[in-house]
Structures are given as C-alpha cells and as structure tokens.
Scaffold this active site. Structure first.
Site, mmCIF file in Angstrom:
data_model
loop_
_atom_site.group_PDB
_atom_site.id
_atom_site.type_symbol
_atom_site.label_atom_id
_atom_site.label_comp_id
_atom_site.label_asym_id
_atom_site.label_seq_id
_atom_site.Cartn_x
_atom_site.Cartn_y
_atom_site.Cartn_z
ATOM 1 N N GLN A 120 3.727 -13.356 -2.131
ATOM 2 C CA GLN A 120 4.511 -12.229 -1.576
ATOM 3 C C GLN A 120 5.295 -12.673 -0.340
ATOM 4 O O GLN A 120 6.364 -12.130 -0.049
ATOM 5 C CB GLN A 120 3.586 -11.061 -1.189
ATOM 6 N N ASN A 175 -6.611 -6.401 4.197
ATOM 7 C CA ASN A 175 -5.218 -6.761 3.909
ATOM 8 C C ASN A 175 -5.231 -7.959 2.960
ATOM 9 O O ASN A 175 -6.302 -8.462 2.575
ATOM 10 C CB ASN A 175 -4.460 -7.080 5.211
ATOM 11 N N LYS A 176 -4.072 -8.407 2.577
ATOM 12 C CA LYS A 176 -3.920 -9.495 1.608
ATOM 13 C C LYS A 176 -4.842 -10.665 1.902
ATOM 14 O O LYS A 176 -4.994 -11.058 3.061
ATOM 15 C CB LYS A 176 -2.447 -9.932 1.603
ATOM 16 N N ASP A 219 -4.102 -2.564 3.927
ATOM 17 C CA ASP A 219 -4.270 -1.746 2.720
ATOM 18 C C ASP A 219 -5.271 -0.616 2.922
ATOM 19 O O ASP A 219 -5.207 0.410 2.267
ATOM 20 C CB ASP A 219 -4.706 -2.617 1.541
ATOM 21 N N ARG A 266 -5.455 0.549 -8.891
ATOM 22 C CA ARG A 266 -5.805 -0.504 -7.911
ATOM 23 C C ARG A 266 -6.764 0.119 -6.889
ATOM 24 O O ARG A 266 -6.471 1.185 -6.350
ATOM 25 C CB ARG A 266 -4.550 -1.054 -7.187
ATOM 26 N N ALA A 298 0.793 -1.233 0.000
ATOM 27 C CA ALA A 298 0.000 0.000 0.000
ATOM 28 C C ALA A 298 0.832 1.292 0.000
ATOM 29 O O ALA A 298 0.654 2.150 -0.879
ATOM 30 C CB ALA A 298 -0.975 -0.038 1.175
HETATM 31 O O1 MRU Z 1 -1.301 -7.101 -3.538
HETATM 32 P P1 MRU Z 1 -0.230 -6.492 -2.714
HETATM 33 O O2 MRU Z 1 1.050 -7.252 -2.732
HETATM 34 O O3 MRU Z 1 -0.048 -5.020 -3.022
HETATM 35 O O4 MRU Z 1 -0.791 -6.568 -1.209
HETATM 36 C C1 MRU Z 1 0.003 -6.034 -0.191
HETATM 37 C C2 MRU Z 1 -0.562 -6.245 1.157
HETATM 38 O O5 MRU Z 1 -1.644 -6.748 1.339
HETATM 39 C C3 MRU Z 1 0.240 -5.671 2.296
HETATM 40 O O6 MRU Z 1 0.093 -6.449 3.439
HETATM 41 C C4 MRU Z 1 -0.242 -4.237 2.592
HETATM 42 O O7 MRU Z 1 -0.267 -3.480 1.419
HETATM 43 C C5 MRU Z 1 0.603 -3.572 3.598
HETATM 44 S S1 MRU Z 1 2.191 -3.153 2.973
HETATM 45 C C6 MRU Z 1 2.994 -2.265 4.168
#
Ligand code: MRU
Length: 354
Positions: free
Chosen positions: A203, A254-255, A244, A95, A55
């Site tokens: 990730q 979040n993810k 996020d 996004r 994010a």
């Molecule tokens: O799809 P992504 O890789 O952008 O998702 C990222 C996440 O869900 C992270 O946990 C979130 O953005 C926090 S990053 C400090």
C-alpha cells in the site's frame, strides 16, 4: 489555505442510491479504473479483495452498499428490517479488524430504526441513501480537521515517515496520516516523506507514493527493512500513521509492520503519532489484545503482484495488522484535536457517534 483534493481519484463515487463506483485500488498506480457496483455482493467482494481498503473507506463503501439493490425488497416493515440486518451482518463479516466497518453499518441501522427514516413509507430507500451520504460528508470534514490539527506538528518536524496508506485513497478525501502533510504543504511549510513500501501488498509503494507524487509532495520510497537505517541517520523527525481500531486504553491496530516502526521510533526518540477520525476509536474494546487481527491468504506473502517469490507451497503466516501499545504513541490526531492515549477513555462511549 484549503487543500486541493482534485489530484487524486476518489476511492468512492456515488451519485445515485442504486450505483456505487469503487476505485479498484489493486490496479494502482498503473491503471485508474472503477468497479461499477449495483449489488451488495459486489461491494462485499470489493472489501474482501482490497479493491477498496483503508478503514474509513471500507466503512463508507459499506454504508452505500447497504442501500444497493434495495428495489428488490418489498415495502413491508418487518421484511425491510430483516433485510437490513442480514445485509449489515454480511458487510461486517467482510473484514474484522477495522472498526469503521461495523461503525458505519451500525450508524445506518441506528438511523433506519428512527422515525425520520420511516422505513416502508414512500422514499425510505432514498432516506437511507441520504444517511450514507451524510457519513461520507462527516468523514470529509473529519479528515480536513485532522489535517489542520496535525499540520501544527509538522512546523518544526518537516521530515516524516509513514507506513501503509492512510491518505485520500483510504477515506472519503484528504486522508488521516497524510492529511496533515497535505495541509502543511498547502500552508507553504517545507515537508518531505519517507514512504515504507508496506509488504505484503505494497500500500505504501503503490498508493502512498502515488498520492504524494500527484500532490507534488517530495517523497522517497524505502523497503520496510530500511526504516531503521533511515532513522539511525537522523533523517526522520516524526512518524505519522493511520489506524484501523483504537482500543479504550490507546492501543492501536494498524497495518502489519506499524508496531516495528513504533519500536524503532521509540529507540531513536522520534515522536510517533496516530491520525484517525473518531469513528476509528472503539471505546467498547478495553485493550489492544482484544482486537481481532485479520489473517489473509498466504499467496499475498508468497507472491509480489502475482509473481511467485517463494516456493509455492511454503507455509505462511500473514496477519494483516498488528497492535502498537499506547505507551509507544505520543498522541492521536483526531477531528477533536490531538489527544494523549490516556485521554481517550475520558470520552463517554456515546461520544463515539458524535
Ligand atoms: O489492509 P488495508 O490496506 O485496509 O489497511 C489499511 C491500514 O492499515 C490503514 O493504515 C488504516 O486503515 C488507516 S486508513 C486512514
């Protein structure tokens, strides 16, 4: 002791307003290479296809991206305003879930509307660029503060489980969920990390494991379906994840998979904390149900790193995020300290920009 950030390649490198180097995170951990961007469209495409992700990092890429290629824009106030508005809209559309993206664009556009920006006057492009740099520096400071606040939690809870990547690669530097871990390690505290691989695009396996190893933090990679087993053995003291978008009531997007981890943590009595800068807290969204969840291409699920692992035409559902209800969250580790979910709403909306 300050954390040494030198071990991890920077997600974004900017030394001039006409250029932005974006670390291509799709190639990690095998290859460290940068996309050399000089156009807004290149930044938008890097955000959409996850070359840059996380994010805060996509927000900062957008801030720099807003300024790229502006030499083609004439020095006329009305034209500049339209150009910036259109660019901002295109970036925000890349996004939908992470609020840091629209937050950063709004910060840039708010600055552009001030007298200080003096749009159209000599040097206006450089002044916009300096604003993007300020956002970058503010994110670095926020991550440092998150690290210090969160390290206190680790003192008697050395075994941590994390999901996705909320480390240095996802921000300017240091990270959010990983920042307390780096700080604890720098302070000489014992710490070890269980890393969820984080399907569909890994990730955790590709980025978090890479970062932790580069920092020399003891870690073990597990597939997502192993988290319950590891918790059931009593091997996890604390869960730390990023976010996020956090709604006013403390629900946190979040993810995908984070919700499952939070439910497991509740079952096993393990404290579950969300680490995020204030730029991730969206006081204008009352509750998690109102957060737009991005759905991504089905091939991310049908394949692993380009290899087909399912019938090529099987129907797929691929939400990129889920929402963890506030009731499962012990607290938010922010640059303003550790806050309980119900404390967020006590902050005035404008505090979001502080
Ligand atoms: O799809 P992504 O890789 O952008 O998702 C990222 C996440 O869900 C992270 O946990 C979130 O953005 C926090 S990053 C400090």
């Amino acid at each position: 002791m300050p954390v040494d950030a030198a071990e991890i390649p920077r997600s974004l490198v900017s030394t001039h307003r006409a250029r932005l180097k974006i670390l291509d995170q799709r190639k990690l951990p095998e290859t460290v290479s940068y996309l050399d961007c000089s156009e807004l469209s290149e930044v938008i495409s890097a955000i959409k296809n996850l070359a840059v992700r996380g994010a805060p990092a996509i927000g900062l890429a957008a801030a720099y991206g807003l300024v790229l290629g502006l030499d083609d824009c004439v020095d006329e106030l009305a034209r500049i305003r339209i150009e910036l508005r259109d660019r901002g809209q295109a970036l925000i559309a890349a996004r939908p879930t992470a609020v840091n993206l629209s937050w950063a664009v709004e910060q840039m556009l708010d600055f552009a509307a001030t007298k200080e920006a003096a749009l159209g006057e000599p040097g206006w492009r450089d002044r916009l660029y300096q604003q993007a740099r300020k956002l970058f520096e503010a994110d670095r400071a926020a991550c440092r503060a998150i690290g210090i606040a969160g390290a206190a939690l680790i003192k008697d809870k050395p075994s941590i489980l994390t999901h996705c990547n909320a480390g240095s690669l996802a921000v300017s530097e240091f990270g959010t969920a990983l920042a307390p871990i780096y700080q604890a390690q720098a302070d000489g505290l014992p710490v070890q990390v269980w890393v969820d691989e984080t399907r569909p695009v890994l990730q955790g396996a590709r980025l978090t494991a890479y970062e932790l190893m580069a920092h020399g933090v003891p870690c073990r990679l597990i597939t997502d379906n192993m988290a319950a087993h590891v918790m059931s053995k009593g091997w996890v003291d604390l869960v730390l994840v990023g976010a996020d978008r956090v709604a006013r009531n403390g629900d946190a997007a979040n993810k995908i998979g984070t919700l499952g981890v939070a439910i497991l943590a509740k079952h096993y009595g393990i404290p579950f904390y969300v680490a995020c800068p204030w730029s991730t807290i969206d006081l204008e969204t009352p509750m998690g149900a109102e957060i737009t969840i991005e759905e991504r291409a089905g091939d991310e699920v049908r394949q692993i790193q380009g290899i087909w692992t399912a019938p090529r035409d099987v129907p797929v559902f691929n939400p990129a995020f889920d929402v963890t209800p506030a009731g499962l969250i012990a607290g938010f580790i922010t640059e303003r300290g550790i806050l309980s979910p119900n404390a967020l709403s006590k902050h005035a909306p404008e505090a979001r920009y502080g």
